[in-house]
Write an enzyme that holds these catalytic residues in place. Structure first.
Site, short mmCIF file in Angstrom:
data_model
loop_
_atom_site.label_atom_id
_atom_site.label_comp_id
_atom_site.label_asym_id
_atom_site.label_seq_id
_atom_site.Cartn_x
_atom_site.Cartn_y
_atom_site.Cartn_z
N GLY A 29 0.80 -1.22 0.00
CA GLY A 29 0.00 0.00 0.00
C GLY A 29 0.84 1.26 0.00
O GLY A 29 2.02 1.24 -0.35
N ALA A 30 0.20 2.40 0.41
CA ALA A 30 0.81 3.72 0.30
C ALA A 30 1.33 3.88 -1.14
O ALA A 30 2.51 4.15 -1.38
CB ALA A 30 1.92 3.93 1.33
N LEU A 31 0.41 3.67 -2.07
CA LEU A 31 0.78 3.54 -3.48
C LEU A 31 1.33 4.84 -4.07
O LEU A 31 0.91 5.93 -3.72
CB LEU A 31 -0.43 3.08 -4.29
CG LEU A 31 -1.06 1.75 -3.83
CD1 LEU A 31 -2.26 1.41 -4.69
CD2 LEU A 31 -0.04 0.61 -3.86
N HIS A 32 2.31 4.68 -4.97
CA HIS A 32 2.91 5.83 -5.66
C HIS A 32 3.07 5.48 -7.14
O HIS A 32 2.66 4.37 -7.57
CB HIS A 32 4.26 6.19 -5.01
CG HIS A 32 5.18 5.02 -4.85
ND1 HIS A 32 5.78 4.39 -5.92
CD2 HIS A 32 5.58 4.34 -3.75
CE1 HIS A 32 6.53 3.40 -5.49
NE2 HIS A 32 6.42 3.33 -4.17
N GLY A 80 9.20 -4.27 -8.62
CA GLY A 80 10.09 -3.18 -9.03
C GLY A 80 11.55 -3.51 -8.73
O GLY A 80 11.85 -4.23 -7.77
N HIS A 89 4.30 1.99 -8.17
CA HIS A 89 3.30 0.92 -8.15
C HIS A 89 2.39 1.03 -9.39
O HIS A 89 2.05 0.03 -10.01
CB HIS A 89 2.41 1.05 -6.91
CG HIS A 89 3.12 0.80 -5.62
ND1 HIS A 89 3.25 1.77 -4.65
CD2 HIS A 89 3.73 -0.31 -5.12
CE1 HIS A 89 3.89 1.27 -3.61
NE2 HIS A 89 4.22 0.02 -3.87
N LYS A 119 13.68 -1.54 -7.59
CA LYS A 119 14.25 -0.83 -6.44
C LYS A 119 14.60 -1.82 -5.34
O LYS A 119 15.63 -1.71 -4.70
CB LYS A 119 13.28 0.23 -5.90
CG LYS A 119 13.95 1.07 -4.81
CD LYS A 119 13.09 2.21 -4.36
CE LYS A 119 12.04 1.75 -3.40
NZ LYS A 119 12.59 1.32 -2.08
N GLN A 161 15.21 -8.34 -3.17
CA GLN A 161 13.91 -9.02 -3.03
C GLN A 161 13.53 -9.71 -4.34
O GLN A 161 13.11 -10.87 -4.34
CB GLN A 161 12.84 -7.99 -2.63
CG GLN A 161 11.42 -8.46 -2.82
CD GLN A 161 10.40 -7.47 -2.28
OE1 GLN A 161 10.24 -7.36 -1.08
NE2 GLN A 161 9.70 -6.77 -3.16
#
Ligand code: PAF
Length: 283
Positions: free
Chosen positions: A31-34, A149, A37, A151, A155
């Site tokens: 969440g806290a989408l930007h 992503g 995303h 970034k 991961q």
């Protein structure tokens, strides 16, 4: 857009699409989408019949309770943003839905050396938590493609490794880092920066970009020292690590002999916000 909080509803809804041979694109998030995303949602939409996004702040990947408590949560806004972006289904489960047996029930996978460096070294247990939740989410959504992503490059590498090891039938798609106009890599954590910190944060990318310019011209250890010094010159930064490493093994490199695979990785605290970034040095 459909919105479900239970596994059963999500499975039931998607089973019809799967039975009809439709392709499902999946964007797992906390969440806290930007805009980063949204670039994944947009790519998924262009490559699949249906796009699913999950929002779940996964407790098992936080090695620090405060970090978990402070993680930004903007669910109402996120749902609006996803609807506008044309996402077809939002799966937003509770912690008990995802961990009915309790949060200690996790995957114990062997990632070899991949999780012994960088994020794995500084955030013990982090990747076991990530692998556990991503494995569960993939089992629920059964996507054709899942989008991550670059970034979070470590991961991404660990998820690829997990998917291969467990033979999970999904294509992992990696998307480029999306940056603010001043170079700062987009991250949900950026919204926790004060105005003063936000003005300092682009220095991270400026150092990475300069490091890239100097790559191949200066020996690796010297270049790494130079970059660490530049970060340490900014009193507000507290450096966790700055590594020049291999994009497959993630292990540090000491020379430029496989330079096409060389990347620089950084994690740095600015106030109590931990920011990570990376750059491909010869691409
Ligand atoms: O990258 C993230 O947002 C999270 O680590 C992920 C992949 C959604 C798992 O919780």
């Amino acid at each position: 857009m459909e919105e479900f909080s239970t596994i059963t509803e999500t499975r039931n809804y998607l089973s019809e699409f799967l039975a009809n041979g439709k392709s499902i694109g999946f964007v797992p998030t906390m969440g806290a989408l930007h805009a980063g995303h949204l670039s994944l949602i947009s790519r998924s939409k262009s490559e699949n019949d249906l796009t699913v996004c999950s929002i779940f702040v996964n407790p098992t990947q936080f090695n620090n309770k405060e970090d978990l408590q402070n993680y930004p949560r903007t669910m109402a806004r996120d749902a609006v943003v996803l609807r506008e972006a044309g996402c077809d289904l939002l799966f937003a489960p509770s912690a008990t839905e995802m961990y009915p047996e309790g949060e200690s029930a996790g995957l114990a996978l062997d990632f070899g050396k991949l999780d012994k460096v960088m994020e794995g070294k500084f955030r013990p247990g982090h990747f076991s938590g990530v692998a556990t939740i991503v494995d569960k989410l993939l089992a629920i959504v059964k996507p054709t493609r899942a989008y991550f992503g670059k970034k979070d490059f470590q991961q991404l590498t660990i998820i690829r490794h997990m998917v291969k090891t467990l033979d999970i039938p999904v294509e992992i798609v990696a998307s480029e880092i999306v940056r603010e106009p001043d170079g700062l890599a987009m991250s949900s954590r950026n919204m926790r920066l004060t105005i003063a910190e936000r003005n300092i944060a682009p220095k991270i990318y400026q150092v990475l970009a300069k490091l890239k310019e100097k790559s191949g011209k200066v020996p690796v250890p010297e270049l790494r020292e130079w970059a660490m010094k530049k970060i340490r010159e900014v009193p507000e930064f507290r450096l966790d690590y700055l590594e020049i490493g291999d994009n497959e093994s993630l292990q540090p490199v000491s020379n430029w002999s496989h330079k096409s695979r060389a990347m620089a990785f950084i994690a740095v605290f600015l106030g109590d916000v931990r920011l990570i970034d990376n750059i491909e040095l010869f691409l």
